[in-house]
Design an enzyme around this catalytic site. Sequence first.
Site, PDB file in Angstrom:
ATOM      1  N   PHE A 115       0.810  -1.225   0.000  1.00  0.00           N
ATOM      2  CA  PHE A 115       0.000   0.000   0.000  1.00  0.00           C
ATOM      3  C   PHE A 115       0.842   1.272   0.000  1.00  0.00           C
ATOM      4  O   PHE A 115       0.326   2.358  -0.284  1.00  0.00           O
ATOM      5  CB  PHE A 115      -0.968  -0.003   1.198  1.00  0.00           C
ATOM      6  CG  PHE A 115      -0.437   0.635   2.443  1.00  0.00           C
ATOM      7  CD1 PHE A 115       0.332  -0.071   3.346  1.00  0.00           C
ATOM      8  CD2 PHE A 115      -0.719   1.971   2.720  1.00  0.00           C
ATOM      9  CE1 PHE A 115       0.821   0.527   4.494  1.00  0.00           C
ATOM     10  CE2 PHE A 115      -0.240   2.580   3.868  1.00  0.00           C
ATOM     11  CZ  PHE A 115       0.545   1.859   4.761  1.00  0.00           C
ATOM     12  N   LYS A 116       2.124   1.176   0.290  1.00  0.00           N
ATOM     13  CA  LYS A 116       2.973   2.361   0.304  1.00  0.00           C
ATOM     14  C   LYS A 116       2.982   3.061  -1.062  1.00  0.00           C
ATOM     15  O   LYS A 116       3.227   4.258  -1.144  1.00  0.00           O
ATOM     16  CB  LYS A 116       4.404   2.004   0.703  1.00  0.00           C
ATOM     17  CG  LYS A 116       4.557   1.226   2.005  1.00  0.00           C
ATOM     18  CD  LYS A 116       4.180   2.042   3.216  1.00  0.00           C
ATOM     19  CE  LYS A 116       4.707   1.466   4.528  1.00  0.00           C
ATOM     20  NZ  LYS A 116       4.063   0.211   4.941  1.00  0.00           N
ATOM     21  N   ASP A 117       2.703   2.288  -2.126  1.00  0.00           N
ATOM     22  CA  ASP A 117       2.637   2.897  -3.459  1.00  0.00           C
ATOM     23  C   ASP A 117       1.552   3.973  -3.552  1.00  0.00           C
ATOM     24  O   ASP A 117       1.675   4.909  -4.328  1.00  0.00           O
ATOM     25  CB  ASP A 117       2.320   1.830  -4.521  1.00  0.00           C
ATOM     26  CG  ASP A 117       3.505   0.915  -4.792  1.00  0.00           C
ATOM     27  OD1 ASP A 117       4.654   1.379  -4.690  1.00  0.00           O
ATOM     28  OD2 ASP A 117       3.264  -0.269  -5.122  1.00  0.00           O
TER      29      ASP A 117
END
Length: 496
Positions: free
Chosen positions: A112-114
């Site tokens: 999810f860091k993207d």
Amino acid sequence: MLYQSTRGDKNKITSAEAIIQGLSTDGGLYVPETFPVFSLNEIKELIDKPYNKRALHVMGKYLTDFTSDELDKYTIAAYNTFNYDDAMIAPIQSVEYNTHFLELWHGPTSAFKDMALQIMPYLLTASINKCDKQKEICILVATSGDTGKAALEGFSDVKGTKIIVFYPKDGVSEVQKLQMISQNGKNVDVVAVEGNFDDTQTGVKAIFSDTVFAKKLNSIGYSLSSANSINWGRLVPQIVYYFSAYCDLINKDSIKPGDKVNFCVPTGNFGNILAGYYAYKMGLPIGKLICASNRNDVLTQFINTGVYDKKRTFFTTISPSMDILVSSNLERLLFEMSDKNGDIISTYMNELAKKGSYTVPFTMQNKIKEIFASGFSYEEDTKKAIKNVFDRHNYLIDTHTAVAYNALQTYRNISNDETPTVIVATASPYKFCESVLEALGQANVSDGIKAIDELHKVTGVTVPKPIERLKNANIRFNKSIKKDEMNTAVLEFLGG
Ligand SMILES: *Cc1c(COP(=O)(O)O)cnc(C)c1O
């Protein structure tokens, strides 16, 4: 919209300045002065929009020193089907009438860091132009595995920036490590640190507050910035997917506009769930935010007792991105909960640094509990959750999402709260192949690359392309250092 420090510094700055600086000079984190509030009608207007336009609308309220043309360009460049393998960008998978998974792992690094790090380089480079900074920026990252790769991918060959990532040597999965040490780009460096994530994060924070070191870097033409979730540029894009999920649940007829929804979030540094809290403050109908911890359940303890105590054993778990004892972004929540009392926050953070713990008053604890619930999941239960969900729903979740799933079951048993709940699915199971295979009951699991094929064979679930490509990856970085050598590594990288 202006930004202020959580520790009482009276100086107010623009979002561009906050994004460049990362941390305030008093050691605090930047927060918006106020929160824009959406009416239900305004939320409804987002329903028919694609993800990038939802992002434009939500982020536009906070980044008021950016033009809407700029933000339109960046949100299109970040959230598209070239970078994401699903046209919805953040699709929802429902497994029961009131249990939904929000898949935030369809981006280029499968975590999810993207969602933030695909857009943050645009925000940062634009901020540098707005503030007329001449110096090159060196992005300094401490990672528990996923941030590092997402930041490398986002900043790779971005003009005017260099990026150095530190990861705990034995604290990341094989796939995570391989993703990082094979990173392309002329402006990147990746270094293993002997220690755990907290050591790595403490080292990076120490570099940020070292004014002598900053002068030295300045003299060779660099200033430092952060891509960790202490940076406002990381948080603001994360508010978007809470709104987006709500809209998609309406579109699927799972809820009606105005209905309350709970979110259950696998939590480490408290960035993801804090973005959910900000969405709540903005008027999104959220019932409870359920904070899920693994065996390092310092946050669960805090929510239940009002005591934050980092003097406890640190465990390395199968959900490494949550192996954290000092959750930096909690400071931002406490700031809101104390009615923006920077002096009190300063005191707590000093106590945490000196004594290793602090206690908030009963009134604040109750205020937190009005919106937050908590739950934890130890290793065996996390594995069982992966197997249960796969057996019952033919749906494969990763080790972090499984912590949240199990915490939600516990919460539901205790509370009888059957509100529709979105479990935030933070990574592809293929980032943690060995643990997922073991959870599914496989014996003699191979490690590294081989486990990718094994997991595919056992489950039939498609391997995300970026992970498939690791099979032919070139290893570029193999440096390993002691935790007191991080300054030197930065200097070496920048040629100072
Ligand atoms: C970073 C990460 C988390 C924790 O998110 P925070 O914002 O640090 O609370 C959970 N799961 C995965 C897969 C992550 O990469």
